[in-house]
Design a protein around this motif. Structure first.
Motif, short mmCIF file in Angstrom:
data_model
loop_
_atom_site.label_atom_id
_atom_site.label_comp_id
_atom_site.label_asym_id
_atom_site.label_seq_id
_atom_site.Cartn_x
_atom_site.Cartn_y
_atom_site.Cartn_z
N LEU A 36 37.68 68.39 55.46
CA LEU A 36 36.22 68.26 55.28
C LEU A 36 35.47 69.35 56.05
CD1 LEU A 36 36.02 64.37 55.67
CD2 LEU A 36 35.61 65.64 53.57
N TYR A 87 43.53 59.58 57.56
CA TYR A 87 43.49 58.94 56.25
C TYR A 87 44.76 58.11 56.08
CZ TYR A 87 43.25 58.32 51.19
OH TYR A 87 43.20 57.79 49.93
N ARG A 89 41.55 55.40 56.10
CA ARG A 89 40.72 54.89 57.19
C ARG A 89 40.24 53.47 56.94
NH1 ARG A 89 39.19 60.05 59.59
NH2 ARG A 89 37.81 59.79 61.33
N ASP A 165 30.44 66.07 66.69
CA ASP A 165 30.48 64.60 66.78
C ASP A 165 31.17 64.11 68.05
OD1 ASP A 165 32.89 65.56 65.89
OD2 ASP A 165 33.14 64.12 64.26
#
Ligand code: AMP
Length: 217
Positions: A36, A87, A89, A165
């Motif tokens: 991503l 993944y 999730r 993040d």
């Protein structure tokens, strides 16, 4: 070599342990977070759609993830085994992954649950720095995990930075999302007979790596 899935809250060390496994066994580390972030860095159409979602710590839609993942699993280097990181999730994605494996005639392999307390995970997340170019991850908490040269990537010499993040507020949100969405997967894979739990509290990366090695070969 078995395919491996890691289930772990943010900053449990899955990125670092994955990198160690890949180096040793020469298999690709496929992180949906990296796939991503790569879209964002390349400013693709998908990248534009997901930039804000990731910065907020929310989950990206399963359709987008499956599309990127399928493309990645079809690459040649994924044929001899891979580590899937980040993944599935949630239960929905676990079912989606079961379907994808059927479609690609792939094998589930082992699901490794890295168990860590929230307080320890927070300490780790707020001292993490990463390489935006090659994805390498470092931690300033211990010398073992810090880069050799301050602020510079050991692998590719790029300047290291803090992930957008990796702050206390977004961590709290990501941890809650993990507990709500991802934690139920432990039961899902336990029932399927694929789950192995490793307690990582207070353990060094090398200690965790030793335990993981016993499970995967
Ligand atoms: P990570 O690098 O695994 O911590 O992922 C960083 C961010 O990418 C997450 O907080 C989500 O916003 C997004 N992301 C990564 N993997 C997934 C996934 N399997 N499903 C939904 N969103 C994801």
């Amino acid at each position: 070599m078995k395919n491996i899935i890691f289930i772990a809250p943010p900053a449990a060390g899955k990125g670092t342990v994955s990198a160690m496994i890949c180096d040793k066994y020469n298999i690709p580390h496929i992180s949906t977070g990296d796939l991503l972030r790569d879209e964002i860095a390349k400013e693709t159409k998908i990248g534009m759609q997901i930039k804000e979602i990731i910065a907020r710590g929310d989950l990206v839609s399963s359709d987008i993830i499956v599309k990127l993942l399928k493309k990645r699993l079809l690459e040649k280097d994924a044929k001899k085994g891979y580590i899937l990181d980040g993944y599935p999730r949630n239960i929905d994605q676990a079912r989606g992954y079961d379907e994808l494996l059927k479609e690609l005639s792939g094998e589930m392999g082992k699901v490794i649950f890295l168990d860590i307390d929230k307080e320890e995970a927070l300490k780790r997340v707020t001292s993490r720095i990463v390489c935006p170019k090659c994805g390498a991850s470092y931690n300033l908490m211990t010398k073992e995990l810090a880069p050799v040269r301050e602020g510079i990537c050991d692998r590719c010499d790029s300047k290291l930075s803090v992930r957008a993040d990796d702050n206390e507020e977004t961590f709290g949100k990501r941890f809650d999302t993990y507990m709500k969405e991802t934690y139920p997967l432990i039961e899902y894979y336990q029932k399927a007979g694929n789950l192995v739990r490793i307690d990582v509290n207070g353990k060094s990366t090398s200690e965790v790596f030793e335990e993981v090695k016993k499970v995967i070969v």
